[in-house]
Motif scaffolding. Structure first.
Motif, mmCIF file in Angstrom:
data_model
loop_
_atom_site.group_PDB
_atom_site.id
_atom_site.type_symbol
_atom_site.label_atom_id
_atom_site.label_comp_id
_atom_site.label_asym_id
_atom_site.label_seq_id
_atom_site.Cartn_x
_atom_site.Cartn_y
_atom_site.Cartn_z
ATOM 1 N N ASP A 5 0.816 -1.171 0.117
ATOM 2 C CA ASP A 5 0.018 -0.070 -0.008
ATOM 3 C C ASP A 5 0.935 1.196 0.160
ATOM 4 O O ASP A 5 1.762 1.693 0.587
ATOM 5 C CB ASP A 5 -1.190 0.012 1.140
ATOM 6 C CG ASP A 5 -1.766 -1.108 1.106
ATOM 7 O OD1 ASP A 5 -2.533 -1.475 0.110
ATOM 8 O OD2 ASP A 5 -2.014 -1.820 2.267
ATOM 9 N N ILE A 6 0.557 2.239 -0.673
ATOM 10 C CA ILE A 6 1.046 3.433 -0.758
ATOM 11 C C ILE A 6 0.298 4.494 0.454
ATOM 12 O O ILE A 6 -0.648 4.327 0.718
ATOM 13 C CB ILE A 6 0.745 4.527 -2.127
ATOM 14 C CG1 ILE A 6 1.237 3.748 -3.140
ATOM 15 C CG2 ILE A 6 1.491 5.753 -1.767
ATOM 16 C CD1 ILE A 6 2.655 3.542 -3.096
ATOM 17 N N GLN B 157 0.579 -4.235 -15.272
ATOM 18 C CA GLN B 157 -0.361 -4.499 -14.349
ATOM 19 C C GLN B 157 -0.173 -4.931 -12.979
ATOM 20 O O GLN B 157 -0.572 -5.012 -11.943
ATOM 21 C CB GLN B 157 -0.618 -6.067 -14.878
ATOM 22 C CG GLN B 157 0.537 -7.075 -15.016
ATOM 23 C CD GLN B 157 0.012 -8.431 -15.329
ATOM 24 O OE1 GLN B 157 -1.109 -8.822 -15.709
ATOM 25 N NE2 GLN B 157 1.288 -9.277 -15.608
ATOM 26 N N ASP B 158 1.415 -4.719 -12.795
ATOM 27 C CA ASP B 158 1.900 -4.713 -11.357
ATOM 28 C C ASP B 158 2.220 -3.443 -10.634
ATOM 29 O O ASP B 158 2.714 -3.232 -9.522
ATOM 30 C CB ASP B 158 3.451 -5.576 -11.470
ATOM 31 C CG ASP B 158 3.499 -6.745 -11.952
ATOM 32 O OD1 ASP B 158 2.441 -7.576 -11.418
ATOM 33 O OD2 ASP B 158 4.293 -7.297 -12.321
ATOM 34 N N ARG B 159 1.559 -2.440 -11.362
ATOM 35 C CA ARG B 159 1.687 -1.120 -10.845
ATOM 36 C C ARG B 159 0.563 -1.132 -9.331
ATOM 37 O O ARG B 159 -0.266 -1.682 -9.200
ATOM 38 C CB ARG B 159 0.998 -0.085 -11.636
ATOM 39 C CG ARG B 159 0.793 1.441 -11.194
ATOM 40 C CD ARG B 159 0.378 2.219 -11.914
ATOM 41 N NE ARG B 159 0.071 3.669 -11.334
ATOM 42 C CZ ARG B 159 0.614 4.677 -11.623
ATOM 43 N NH1 ARG B 159 1.487 4.774 -12.696
ATOM 44 N NH2 ARG B 159 0.372 5.614 -10.811
ATOM 45 N N ARG B 160 1.395 -0.553 -8.329
ATOM 46 C CA ARG B 160 0.683 -0.514 -6.994
ATOM 47 C C ARG B 160 -0.665 0.436 -7.057
ATOM 48 O O ARG B 160 -0.504 1.251 -7.693
ATOM 49 C CB ARG B 160 1.510 0.044 -5.772
ATOM 50 C CG ARG B 160 2.814 -0.738 -5.590
ATOM 51 C CD ARG B 160 3.934 -0.079 -4.834
ATOM 52 N NE ARG B 160 4.777 -0.983 -4.449
ATOM 53 C CZ ARG B 160 6.132 -0.434 -4.199
ATOM 54 N NH1 ARG B 160 6.267 0.831 -4.069
ATOM 55 N NH2 ARG B 160 7.277 -1.181 -4.147
ATOM 56 N N ALA B 161 -1.503 0.015 -6.311
ATOM 57 C CA ALA B 161 -2.590 0.920 -6.044
ATOM 58 C C ALA B 161 -2.294 2.150 -5.330
ATOM 59 O O ALA B 161 -1.605 2.148 -4.291
ATOM 60 C CB ALA B 161 -3.794 -0.063 -5.240
ATOM 61 N N GLY B 162 -3.090 2.940 -5.520
ATOM 62 C CA GLY B 162 -3.007 4.099 -4.620
ATOM 63 C C GLY B 162 -2.003 5.203 -5.344
ATOM 64 O O GLY B 162 -1.250 5.439 -5.808
#
Lengths: 157, 162
Positions: A5-6, B157-162
């Motif tokens: 998570d960011i 597709q591996d990009r982080r959420a947020g």
């Protein structure tokens, strides 16, 4: 894939920093270089102590190279950081080379001793005599010969 | 470093070498910082971090019995940490690439390989003030986003959420 998570930081150092009104960089650097020179010129008993630890580790290595390895590495590691910072780059560079040699030799044996010894003695001489600077032509030749010896030993591995 | 006013900053300096602590402190005093705490190993540094609540930490790596890495790990993840987001500048004699990666993976903000110079310290100080990175929380990591400046460019597709 594991979840990540960011998180937005809730505090930032910027909140405590004024955008203006500080010391201009050129003034700061001039003063800072003076500070470094003064500290480099002061008596550096820590460096002498690390030199002593290196000599003790070397003496131990003569009969038990592997047992002496951590002490050899620690002393050389401390010297590589301090010596160059406080005006003895030749000792710093040689200690750095010794650390890298030890890093590549996780298991020491008697065959490593001559290589460790010449590095340690060179470092010790530079510290004891406070040889400032890079040693010029002699320093370059010393580094070349040490590098050649290391390559030969590591190649023979 | 522009002419940032740094006079309000509180800085914790952790190093087993008294001379190195003195050097770092003197260099930071030159740019107007006056409030310091010092520690000679990782455990003492942690104790200071809890009570002093620094705005910036400058730490060595190798300082037995508790290393700088253990200290940083605790700063980032211990529930008693006063500020898990505090910027950390690590100054160390370790120069090998795998060591730099190890330090980065522990959550440091900036890395300086000795020899320490005024230029390198002021450069990293400016970097932490101007740092816009978010933090990443993962099962094995909490710290500044290690993908400096590359987040916007990646859309896979591996990009982080947020």
């Amino acid at each position: 894939m594991a979840k990540a998570d960011i998180v937005r930081p809730t505090k930032h150092i910027r909140e405590r920093v004024g955008r203006t009104g500080g010391v201009p960089l050129d003034q700061a650097l001039a003063k800072a270089n003076q500070v470094v020179a003064e500290l480099a010129g002061s008596e550096n008993t820590e460096l002498d102590q690390f030199g002593r630890l290196l000599r003790e580790a070397l003496a131990k290595a003569a009969t038990a190279p592997q047992a002496a390895r951590p002490a050899l590495f620690n002393a050389a590691h401390e010297i590589r950081g301090q010596a160059a910072t406080f005006g003895l780059p030749l000792a710093g560079e040689t200690a750095d080379a010794l650390c890298k040699f030890l890093d590549k030799r996780p298991q020491l044996d008697a065959g490593d001793l001559p290589f460790i010894t010449v590095h340690a003695q060179a470092i010790d001489a530079v510290i004891r005599q406070r040889l400032t600077g890079d040693g010029g032509v002699i320093g370059a030749e010393l580094q070349r010969l040490l590098a050649k010896a290391r390559e030969k030993r590591l190649g023979a591995g | 470093m522009s002419d940032y006013n740094l006079s309000q900053l509180k800085v914790l300096i952790a190093d087993d070498s008294k001379l190195m602590r003195q050097l770092v402190r003197s260099l930071l005093e030159v740019v107007g910082i006056t409030r310091f705490a010092e520690a000679s190993d990782g455990q003492k540094a942690w104790d200071q971090a809890v009570t002093f609540n620094p705005d910036l930490v400058v730490t060595d790596w190798n300082m037995p019995p508790t290393s700088g890495l253990d200290f940083v790990r605790r700063l980032r993840t211990d529930r008693l940490s006063a500020n898990p987001f505090v910027p950390v500048i690590m100054i160390t004699g370790y120069t090998e690439e795998y060591r730099v990666v190890e330090a980065r993976d522990t959550g440091i903000t900036e890395f300086i390989a000795k020899p320490l110079t005024a230029n390198s310290l002021y450069d990293r100080l400016r970097a932490v003030v101007e740092d816009n990175r978010q933090f990443v929380k993962a099962p094995s990591y909490f710290g500044p986003d290690r993908r400096r400046g590359r987040r916007e460019a990646y859309t896979g597709q591996d990009r982080r959420a947020g």
